[in-house]
Design a protein around this motif. Structure first.
Motif, PDB file in Angstrom:
ATOM      1  N   ARG A 193      -3.331   7.400  -1.926  1.00  0.00           N
ATOM      2  CA  ARG A 193      -4.031   7.949  -0.620  1.00  0.00           C
ATOM      3  C   ARG A 193      -3.259   8.911  -0.162  1.00  0.00           C
ATOM      4  NH1 ARG A 193      -5.807   2.613   2.049  1.00  0.00           N
ATOM      5  NH2 ARG A 193      -3.624   2.402   2.151  1.00  0.00           N
ATOM      6  N   THR A 194      -3.699   9.929   0.714  1.00  0.00           N
ATOM      7  CA  THR A 194      -3.031  10.958   1.325  1.00  0.00           C
ATOM      8  C   THR A 194      -3.252  10.938   2.701  1.00  0.00           C
ATOM      9  OG1 THR A 194      -4.501  12.484   0.611  1.00  0.00           O
ATOM     10  CG2 THR A 194      -2.580  12.370  -0.899  1.00  0.00           C
ATOM     11  N   VAL A 241       0.955   5.499   0.931  1.00  0.00           N
ATOM     12  CA  VAL A 241       0.114   6.601   1.426  1.00  0.00           C
ATOM     13  C   VAL A 241       1.356   8.007   1.154  1.00  0.00           C
ATOM     14  CG1 VAL A 241      -0.438   7.942   3.463  1.00  0.00           C
ATOM     15  CG2 VAL A 241      -1.072   5.547   2.874  1.00  0.00           C
ATOM     16  N   GLN A 274       0.837  -1.221  -0.272  1.00  0.00           N
ATOM     17  CA  GLN A 274      -0.147  -0.006  -0.010  1.00  0.00           C
ATOM     18  C   GLN A 274       0.868   1.215  -0.152  1.00  0.00           C
ATOM     19  OE1 GLN A 274      -3.663  -0.238   1.218  1.00  0.00           O
ATOM     20  NE2 GLN A 274      -3.654  -2.476   1.332  1.00  0.00           N
ATOM     21  N   SER A 277      -4.754  -0.378   6.894  1.00  0.00           N
ATOM     22  CA  SER A 277      -4.945  -0.848   5.749  1.00  0.00           C
ATOM     23  C   SER A 277      -4.156  -2.340   5.589  1.00  0.00           C
ATOM     24  CB  SER A 277      -4.237  -0.156   4.382  1.00  0.00           C
ATOM     25  OG  SER A 277      -5.141   0.963   4.467  1.00  0.00           O
TER      26      SER A 277
END
Length: 133
Positions: free
Chosen positions: A101-102, A78, A76, A116
């Motif tokens: 995603r932030t 971020v 994932q 996540s």
């Protein structure tokens, strides 16, 4: 050749960009990061861009590519620390940054990644199914 350090913190790779990003450095980061994901079997990537005052369409696209490649490699991604001016510029350029995603800061980004990764552990792996005619 200039490189951006990639630190390992458990199952997460942490990238803190402290220099102005130019195109070649962004491509090098993309290559180094994907290799490091494979090498370490990382489950998460956190990219801190709080020092960047400018993100053009190429750098935005590279960040999107990194997120997509990471996902293909089962990690994932971020991005944290986006400056308001950078967010405004990206919106004005029409870049939606799909797959990225932030979070506002590193702490919130790590919490998002941890949640996540835990959710991914709860989902059973799906075996490849073969279908016969």
């Amino acid at each position: 050749m200039e490189r951006i350090p990639i630190l390992r913190m458990g199952r997460v790779l942490l990238v803190t960009i402290q220099v102005d990003m130019h195109d070649q450095l962004a491509v090098t980061l993309q290559d180094d990061l994907t290799a490091k994901i494979v090498e370490t079997s990382a489950s998460g990537v956190l990219i801190d861009i709080s020092s960047l005052e400018v993100v053009d369409s190429f750098i935005g696209r590279i960040l999107g590519n990194i997120a997509t490649m990471s996902r293909v490699l089962d990690a994932q991604t971020v991005v944290v620390g986006m400056q308001p001016a950078v967010a405004i510029t990206l919106v004005e350029l029409g870049m939606s940054l799909p797959g990225i995603r932030t979070a506002l800061n590193v702490e919130k980004g790590m919490a998002l990644l941890q949640a996540s990764m835990e959710a991914d552990q709860d989902v059973p792996e799906v075996a490849d199914a073969s279908f016969e005619d």
